[in-house]
Every structure is written in C-alpha cells, then in structure tokens.
Write a protein that holds these residues in place. Sequence first.
Motif, mmCIF file in Angstrom:
data_model
loop_
_atom_site.group_PDB
_atom_site.id
_atom_site.type_symbol
_atom_site.label_atom_id
_atom_site.label_comp_id
_atom_site.label_asym_id
_atom_site.label_seq_id
_atom_site.Cartn_x
_atom_site.Cartn_y
_atom_site.Cartn_z
ATOM 1 N N TYR A 146 49.101 26.125 35.272
ATOM 2 C CA TYR A 146 48.729 26.766 34.042
ATOM 3 C C TYR A 146 47.434 27.466 33.989
ATOM 4 O O TYR A 146 47.304 28.476 33.792
ATOM 5 N N GLU A 147 46.440 26.562 34.392
ATOM 6 C CA GLU A 147 45.083 27.070 34.400
ATOM 7 C C GLU A 147 45.066 28.188 35.521
ATOM 8 O O GLU A 147 44.300 29.250 35.017
ATOM 9 N N GLN A 148 45.557 28.231 36.629
ATOM 10 C CA GLN A 148 45.671 29.215 37.788
ATOM 11 C C GLN A 148 46.181 30.511 37.236
ATOM 12 O O GLN A 148 45.700 31.761 37.051
ATOM 13 N N ILE A 149 47.209 30.384 36.529
ATOM 14 C CA ILE A 149 48.164 31.543 36.062
ATOM 15 C C ILE A 149 47.441 32.273 35.053
ATOM 16 O O ILE A 149 47.279 33.360 34.914
ATOM 17 N N GLU A 168 44.256 36.663 32.420
ATOM 18 C CA GLU A 168 43.193 36.986 31.417
ATOM 19 C C GLU A 168 42.491 38.200 32.636
ATOM 20 O O GLU A 168 41.944 39.310 31.952
ATOM 21 N N ALA A 169 42.311 38.104 33.680
ATOM 22 C CA ALA A 169 41.830 38.994 34.755
ATOM 23 C C ALA A 169 42.629 40.103 34.562
ATOM 24 O O ALA A 169 42.154 41.595 34.616
ATOM 25 N N ALA A 170 44.095 40.269 34.728
ATOM 26 C CA ALA A 170 44.777 41.438 34.519
ATOM 27 C C ALA A 170 44.548 42.243 33.124
ATOM 28 O O ALA A 170 44.580 43.352 33.088
ATOM 29 N N ALA A 171 44.388 41.338 32.134
ATOM 30 C CA ALA A 171 44.288 42.044 31.000
ATOM 31 C C ALA A 171 42.848 42.708 30.826
ATOM 32 O O ALA A 171 42.878 43.839 30.350
ATOM 33 N N LYS A 172 42.002 42.189 31.424
ATOM 34 C CA LYS A 172 40.549 42.827 31.471
ATOM 35 C C LYS A 172 40.834 43.939 32.198
ATOM 36 O O LYS A 172 39.984 45.053 31.815
ATOM 37 N N GLY A 173 41.464 44.200 33.275
ATOM 38 C CA GLY A 173 41.781 45.280 33.927
ATOM 39 C C GLY A 173 42.362 46.515 33.340
ATOM 40 O O GLY A 173 41.919 47.502 33.449
ATOM 41 N N ALA A 188 52.782 50.584 30.612
ATOM 42 C CA ALA A 188 53.957 49.874 31.155
ATOM 43 C C ALA A 188 53.690 50.077 32.858
ATOM 44 O O ALA A 188 52.916 50.721 33.370
ATOM 45 N N ILE A 189 54.116 48.619 33.148
ATOM 46 C CA ILE A 189 53.892 48.377 34.578
ATOM 47 C C ILE A 189 55.427 48.153 35.056
ATOM 48 O O ILE A 189 56.092 47.493 34.815
ATOM 49 N N TRP A 205 54.471 40.275 38.646
ATOM 50 C CA TRP A 205 55.120 41.046 37.201
ATOM 51 C C TRP A 205 54.883 40.112 36.164
ATOM 52 O O TRP A 205 54.500 40.529 35.245
ATOM 53 N N MET A 206 55.243 38.953 36.432
ATOM 54 C CA MET A 206 55.162 37.904 34.960
ATOM 55 C C MET A 206 53.721 37.864 34.831
ATOM 56 O O MET A 206 53.397 37.801 33.332
ATOM 57 N N ILE A 207 52.870 37.751 35.463
ATOM 58 C CA ILE A 207 51.363 37.869 34.888
ATOM 59 C C ILE A 207 51.104 39.039 34.456
ATOM 60 O O ILE A 207 50.487 38.997 33.290
#
Length: 127
Positions: A79-82, A87-92, A112-113, A121-123
């Motif tokens: 869970y920590e890794q995902i 968080e990194a994808a959201a910041k991007g 949309a992605i 994709w789930m991340i």
Amino acid sequence: PETRHWMHRWCVEKNDGNLALMPPMLLGTGLQPTVSNVFKIAAQKYSSNKCMGVRRITMQHIEGKKQYWQKGAYAWRTYEQIYSDVEAAAKGLFQLAGIGEKRLQSKQVVAAIMAETSQEWMISAQA
C-alpha cells in the motif's frame, strides 16, 4: 439519497437500510468521504500489506485468432508503494497546463487518461 433499485446487504443488516454516507474507516478523521481519502487512510493503516500484484507474461503463443499466455508468479507491491505512486501521479497531473490554476480556484477539472487495464492505469485512476 436516491440510489439504484438494489442495495448491498450490509446497508440492510448493519446500517438500518441506509447507505453508508461515511465510510467507517473515515469516522473521527475529519476527512471528507472521498475515494482518495479512503485510500489515504488505507495506505497509512496497511502500509506494509500487499496492495497490487502483477503477473508478467513469460510466454505468448498465437494460434490463428487466439492468443495464449503463460504467466509468472505475482510480484506484489505494498500500500505504501502504491500510494507513493498515486501521489506522484496526482502531482504530475496538477502540473499540466491549466489544471493547477483551476483547482486552486476551486473550479471543476476533468482529465481523462486512456489506457489498457493495468497496475499503472489503476494508479493513475486513483491520482
């Protein structure tokens, strides 16, 4: 609130026939009942537990129009890794032109992605 014609049995048996307006794991946290907040709390509570597993394709065989795969063992991520990747994808996404400015102005933003169903994709969906 209005809902579909069916209801999960938990709503009937444990919640007096009402929908769960506040996920139990968010009670007492002061957080809004959103998917991102539930995932945040889950990542804190279950940080070292397995969250997503991927099986790599080790062999692919095609017969006419049919495809066959042989897959290896699951490679698990916690869970920590995902959550770190989410968080990194959201910041991007927030850095994309116009997105950050609209969010800071509390305006609705839709992004949309498009991708095949996968861990990545789930991340991005959680982001």
